[in-house]
Design a protein around this motif. Structure first.
Motif, PDB file in Angstrom:
ATOM      1  N   ALA A  23      51.935  24.263  16.370  1.00  0.00           N
ATOM      2  CA  ALA A  23      52.407  24.487  17.737  1.00  0.00           C
ATOM      3  C   ALA A  23      52.328  23.215  18.567  1.00  0.00           C
ATOM      4  CB  ALA A  23      51.600  25.604  18.393  1.00  0.00           C
ATOM      5  N   VAL A  27      55.318  21.148  20.490  1.00  0.00           N
ATOM      6  CA  VAL A  27      55.282  20.729  21.893  1.00  0.00           C
ATOM      7  C   VAL A  27      55.679  19.262  22.000  1.00  0.00           C
ATOM      8  CG1 VAL A  27      53.776  20.281  23.869  1.00  0.00           C
ATOM      9  CG2 VAL A  27      53.591  22.442  22.635  1.00  0.00           C
ATOM     10  N   ALA A  34      58.848  21.773  27.093  1.00  0.00           N
ATOM     11  CA  ALA A  34      57.454  21.960  27.506  1.00  0.00           C
ATOM     12  C   ALA A  34      57.151  21.339  28.864  1.00  0.00           C
ATOM     13  CB  ALA A  34      56.513  21.374  26.466  1.00  0.00           C
ATOM     14  N   HIS A  56      52.837  32.703  17.817  1.00  0.00           N
ATOM     15  CA  HIS A  56      52.857  32.561  19.265  1.00  0.00           C
ATOM     16  C   HIS A  56      51.529  31.927  19.688  1.00  0.00           C
ATOM     17  CE1 HIS A  56      56.168  35.532  19.087  1.00  0.00           C
ATOM     18  NE2 HIS A  56      55.379  36.168  18.239  1.00  0.00           N
ATOM     19  N   ARG A  58      49.360  30.156  22.703  1.00  0.00           N
ATOM     20  CA  ARG A  58      49.266  30.030  24.159  1.00  0.00           C
ATOM     21  C   ARG A  58      48.388  28.838  24.518  1.00  0.00           C
ATOM     22  NH1 ARG A  58      50.232  33.530  28.350  1.00  0.00           N
ATOM     23  NH2 ARG A  58      50.675  35.228  26.868  1.00  0.00           N
ATOM     24  N   LEU A  73      51.768  27.622  28.934  1.00  0.00           N
ATOM     25  CA  LEU A  73      52.981  27.946  28.192  1.00  0.00           C
ATOM     26  C   LEU A  73      52.612  28.595  26.869  1.00  0.00           C
ATOM     27  CD1 LEU A  73      54.553  24.868  26.399  1.00  0.00           C
ATOM     28  CD2 LEU A  73      52.319  24.747  27.499  1.00  0.00           C
ATOM     29  N   VAL A  75      54.129  28.819  22.923  1.00  0.00           N
ATOM     30  CA  VAL A  75      55.089  28.271  21.969  1.00  0.00           C
ATOM     31  C   VAL A  75      55.360  29.324  20.894  1.00  0.00           C
ATOM     32  CG1 VAL A  75      55.531  26.446  20.295  1.00  0.00           C
ATOM     33  CG2 VAL A  75      54.262  25.938  22.400  1.00  0.00           C
ATOM     34  N   HIS A  76      56.640  29.628  20.679  1.00  0.00           N
ATOM     35  CA  HIS A  76      57.049  30.622  19.696  1.00  0.00           C
ATOM     36  C   HIS A  76      57.768  29.910  18.542  1.00  0.00           C
ATOM     37  CE1 HIS A  76      56.237  33.386  23.004  1.00  0.00           C
ATOM     38  NE2 HIS A  76      57.109  32.723  23.744  1.00  0.00           N
ATOM     39  N   PHE A  82      60.752  25.615  15.666  1.00  0.00           N
ATOM     40  CA  PHE A  82      60.661  26.024  17.069  1.00  0.00           C
ATOM     41  C   PHE A  82      61.716  27.079  17.386  1.00  0.00           C
ATOM     42  CE2 PHE A  82      62.042  25.497  21.499  1.00  0.00           C
ATOM     43  CZ  PHE A  82      60.836  25.634  22.167  1.00  0.00           C
ATOM     44  N   SER A  84      61.334  29.173  20.749  1.00  0.00           N
ATOM     45  CA  SER A  84      61.446  29.134  22.208  1.00  0.00           C
ATOM     46  C   SER A  84      60.053  28.897  22.783  1.00  0.00           C
ATOM     47  CB  SER A  84      62.011  30.462  22.751  1.00  0.00           C
ATOM     48  OG  SER A  84      61.134  31.530  22.463  1.00  0.00           O
ATOM     49  N   ALA A  85      60.006  28.785  24.110  1.00  0.00           N
ATOM     50  CA  ALA A  85      58.726  28.657  24.815  1.00  0.00           C
ATOM     51  C   ALA A  85      58.769  29.504  26.069  1.00  0.00           C
ATOM     52  CB  ALA A  85      58.443  27.199  25.173  1.00  0.00           C
TER      53      ALA A  85
END
Length: 505
Positions: A23, A27, A34, A56, A58, A73, A75-76, A82, A84-85
């Motif tokens: 993750a 970023v 981000a 996911h 956080r 944020l 991070v998914h 990647f 989405s966020a």
């Protein structure tokens, strides 16, 4: 505990996990998404892995070592790619971290609003304030508290202006038997000690209940010689204590059974409850500072002890929020914070299905001693199926919603959830007619409580951030429904339809 990860070095602990490492790499590879600057660092708050391998993670954000309020944020990703966020910070940060006013000046600014009767030493620390659409500001985060209030003030570190404020009090192994005030006779798991038993549950992370009064036993865990607790009446101090303990155990079971969550912080550790707080104190609250719930006895005229099932579930759900989205207790995010606790506290009540405190979509109705709202058979603190029945909460979204007290702006989220779960047809719960009217005149069926709760919890734990408002909640719950039931599912359509019914479009 959160672990700082930033720059090129990885700290020990959770930052070493492959999930977090991936993750963080994403970023760095997507700095625009981000809103990242060279001075940013990230603190791991939570990580969730779906059954299909979607991850996911956080993060809380720092800027030159200072916490960024509103900079968190999620991070998914899947298979290292990647997706989405979830983020509410508007732009990357570029500001000086040198304050123009000192900490004691910020305390004076906050104290002018709070009053001079705060307890202990004021706490002031520097932070970056990145909520809202304006440029981020360097700020002092000031905490002031006394017996009845615990406030955070965000004070501009350049001019002393208060930018925002919120309350930190999120208000509402042996087999024993409890004779409760509101829930009848119920079983309790207690702890064997020398001379008898104590109100501590080893099977649920050691959660326990203490005397919060000013008596000589204040602060002590309740003890009993024969493991039969309370008398169904307030004349026995242990009665309210076992209501609180029972509510905490039912809430623990709800989160574990329905959402797979092991305790408030998902670390298998129990919180604690303190009862008989203050004098004629007509409120209850969750505090992160003590990781505990606090319950007053009410005034004995309009309201009794605030230890009913939905209130205990409500307060503990504030704790769950603080360990997931951490919705800030102000503006629309504060309304969602309160709605989250009403929603999940109500689901605790339905999960318990107690014959003495039958489930419904009214909050705190068991505690009401005199008619405070509606007709005599509709006494409650809040009404999820018709928020405006309290005379203060709106049913329909409007642009000024964020200026309302969070207990009233929560009505939009409460009404949305009721419509999603139950639809618009008249229904009866606890002998009270629940007959909602949508804001756009539509009529439709509900998807059921369990589906609605799973969608809401996933949105809270995976997509909401600290500054999420109602528009963001709509997007997050739609995405959560897609994750669980599929992008073209009836549940996705139902979520969008229920939000439109309360004018969140």
């Amino acid at each position: 505990m959160a672990t700082l990860i930033g720059g090129d070095a990885m700290a020990e602990g959770r930052a070493d996990s492959p999930i977090v490492g991936r993750a963080l790499g994403l970023v760095r590879n997507h700095p625009g998404v981000a809103r990242m600057s060279a001075a940013d660092g990230f603190l791991v708050r939570d990580a969730i892995v779906d059954a299909d391998g979607t991850e996911h993670v956080r993060f809380d954000r720092t800027y030159n070592g200072l916490p960024v309020i509103g900079g968190d944020l999620v991070v998914h990703s899947k298979n290292g790619q990647f997706k989405s966020a979830s983020i509410t910070q508007q732009t990357g940060l570029n500001l000086s971290t040198r304050p123009a006013i000192k900490a004691d000046e910020a305390v004076i600014s906050a104290g002018a609003e709070f009053g001079s009767d705060f307890a202990g030493s004021p706490d002031a620390s520097l932070a970056v304030y990145a909520r809202g659409r304006g440029a981020a500001r360097l700020a002092w985060r000031v905490r002031l508290y006394n017996q009845s209030a615990d406030m955070t003030y965000i004070v501009d570190a350049l001019n002393g202006k208060i930018l925002e404020r919120w309350s930190n009090l999120h208000t509402a192994a042996a087999a024993g038997t409890a004779r409760t005030l509101y829930s009848g006779s119920v079983p309790l798991v207690t702890n064997s000690v020398t001379g008898g038993y104590e109100l501590r549950d080893p099977s649920r992370g050691g959660l326990f209940t203490i005397d919060g009064s000013n008596s000589r036993t204040a602060g002590q865990v309740y003890k009993d010689s024969d493991n039969t607790w309370g008398s169904y009446a307030t004349s026995d101090a242990a009665t309210a204590a076992v209501d609180a303990q029972y509510g905490a155990s039912v809430t623990w079971d709800y989160y574990k059974t329905i959402h797979g969550r092991n305790g408030i912080a998902n670390n298998d550790k129990g919180s604690y409850s303190r009862v008989h707080y203050g004098r004629r104190y007509g409120n209850a609250y969750w505090s992160d500072a003590c990781f505990c719930m606090t319950y007053g006895d009410g005034d004995g005229v309009a309201i009794g002890p605030l230890v009913s099932l939905d209130i205990t579930g409500h307060e503990m759900s504030h704790g769950v929020n603080s360990h997931t989205a951490n919705l800030i207790y102000s503006g629309e995010s504060g309304g969602l914070n309160e709605a989250n606790s009403d929603i999940l506290g109500t689901m605790v009540e339905f999960h318990a299905n107690n014959p003495q405190d039958t489930p419904d979509y009214m909050v705190g109705e068991e505690t009401i001693l005199a008619n405070v709202a509606g007709s005599p058979n509709q006494q409650a603190l809040r009404f999820m199926f018709n928020p405006s029945a309290d005379g203060r909460s709106p049913n329909c979204y409007a642009g000024n919603l964020g200026s309302l007290d969070v207990h009233y702006s929560s009505g939009i989220g409460n009404f949305f959830f009721y419509l999603l779960a139950e639809g618009t047809s008249a229904k009866t719960f606890s002998g009270v007619n629940h007959a909602p009217r949508t804001c756009n005149g539509t009529t439709f069926g509900g998807i059921g409580r369990n589906k609605a709760a799973k969608i809401w919890y996933r949105a809270l734990s995976v997509y909401f951030t600290s500054s999420t408002g109602y528009a963001g909640a709509r997007a997050a719950t739609i995405q959560a429904a897609k994750d669980i039931y599929g992008a073209t599912s009836a549940e996705v359509t139902a979520v969008a339809r229920a939000w439109s019914a309360v004018k969140v479009n």
